[in-house]
Enzyme design. Structure first.
Site, PDB file in Angstrom:
ATOM      1  N   HIS A 112     -21.032   3.001 -77.638  1.00 38.51           N
ATOM      2  CA  HIS A 112     -20.759   1.573 -77.735  1.00 38.51           C
ATOM      3  C   HIS A 112     -22.053   0.817 -78.007  1.00 38.51           C
ATOM      4  O   HIS A 112     -23.152   1.306 -77.721  1.00 38.51           O
ATOM      5  CB  HIS A 112     -20.107   1.073 -76.451  1.00 38.51           C
ATOM      6  CG  HIS A 112     -18.697   1.570 -76.285  1.00 38.51           C
ATOM      7  ND1 HIS A 112     -17.891   1.174 -75.252  1.00 38.51           N
ATOM      8  CD2 HIS A 112     -17.954   2.430 -77.034  1.00 38.51           C
ATOM      9  CE1 HIS A 112     -16.713   1.758 -75.365  1.00 38.51           C
ATOM     10  NE2 HIS A 112     -16.730   2.539 -76.436  1.00 38.51           N
ATOM     11  N   GLU A 162     -23.498  -1.787 -76.616  1.00 33.00           N
ATOM     12  CA  GLU A 162     -24.357  -2.094 -75.477  1.00 33.00           C
ATOM     13  C   GLU A 162     -25.078  -0.845 -74.976  1.00 33.00           C
ATOM     14  O   GLU A 162     -26.239  -0.917 -74.563  1.00 33.00           O
ATOM     15  CB  GLU A 162     -23.591  -2.800 -74.356  1.00 33.00           C
ATOM     16  CG  GLU A 162     -22.364  -2.095 -73.857  1.00 33.00           C
ATOM     17  CD  GLU A 162     -21.087  -2.420 -74.595  1.00 33.00           C
ATOM     18  OE1 GLU A 162     -20.086  -2.722 -73.923  1.00 33.00           O
ATOM     19  OE2 GLU A 162     -21.068  -2.347 -75.833  1.00 33.00           O
ATOM     20  N   CYS A 190     -16.666  -2.410 -71.703  1.00 32.42           N
ATOM     21  CA  CYS A 190     -15.731  -1.511 -71.030  1.00 32.42           C
ATOM     22  C   CYS A 190     -16.291  -1.152 -69.649  1.00 32.42           C
ATOM     23  O   CYS A 190     -17.418  -1.515 -69.305  1.00 32.42           O
ATOM     24  CB  CYS A 190     -15.517  -0.252 -71.873  1.00 32.42           C
ATOM     25  SG  CYS A 190     -16.948   0.860 -71.915  1.00 32.42           S
ATOM     26  N   CYS A 229     -19.586   1.115 -69.840  1.00 32.45           N
ATOM     27  CA  CYS A 229     -20.774   0.360 -70.251  1.00 32.45           C
ATOM     28  C   CYS A 229     -21.178  -0.650 -69.176  1.00 32.45           C
ATOM     29  O   CYS A 229     -22.365  -0.926 -69.005  1.00 32.45           O
ATOM     30  CB  CYS A 229     -20.538  -0.330 -71.591  1.00 32.45           C
ATOM     31  SG  CYS A 229     -20.517   0.837 -72.976  1.00 32.45           S
TER      32      CYS A 229
END
Length: 140
Positions: free
Chosen positions: A68, A70, A96, A99
């Site tokens: 992802h 991040e 999410c 993360c």
């Protein structure tokens, strides 16, 4: 619009531009980590270094190993002399759950995001952990 919101919107626009670098077809997500009004890292969702830049399988589902935005931004900081401690993370989409754990452990104190994912459990976790989380949708 106050000065902070002006900066927040500008950084979110930059994160949105960064998201366009993603090779993912289903969803392009961008991230910026800012500390003391200086961008210390950036990221977008995609496959790990050395893998083909194809994020979806033949059925159109995201491959399990896609990182992802991040996570990519936080990992870049980990490989530098910078620290995320006290920083703000700007995201084009809410984080999410996995993360969110990374965000908290990295010492990020504020998250600003532009659109909401269907599951807001990651946002709930961050708020419970004392991270300031702000939803700032684009102005029409």
């Amino acid at each position: 619009m106050n000065k902070q919101e002006k900066y927040d919107r500008a950084y979110l626009k930059m994160a949105s531009e960064w998201s366009q670098l993603s090779y993912c077809e289903r969803r392009k997500v961008g991230a910026l980590i800012v500390k003391g009004r200086m961008i210390i890292s950036d990221g977008y969702n995609g496959t790990p270094s050395g893998f083909e830049n194809i994020c979806e399988d033949d059925a159109g589902y995201t491959k399990w190993y896609v990182l992802h935005a991040e996570a990519n931004a936080i990992l870049k900081v980990a490989g530098s002399t910078q620290s995320c401690e006290g920083a703000t993370l700007y995201l084009t989409m809410s984080p999410c759950t996995n993360c969110s754990k990374l965000i908290h452990q990295a010492g990020i104190k504020r998250v600003v995001y532009a659109s909401e994912y269907k599951d807001l459990s990651g946002v709930d976790f961050l708020q419970r952990a004392g991270v300031v989380v702000e939803f700032l949708p684009p102005v029409a």
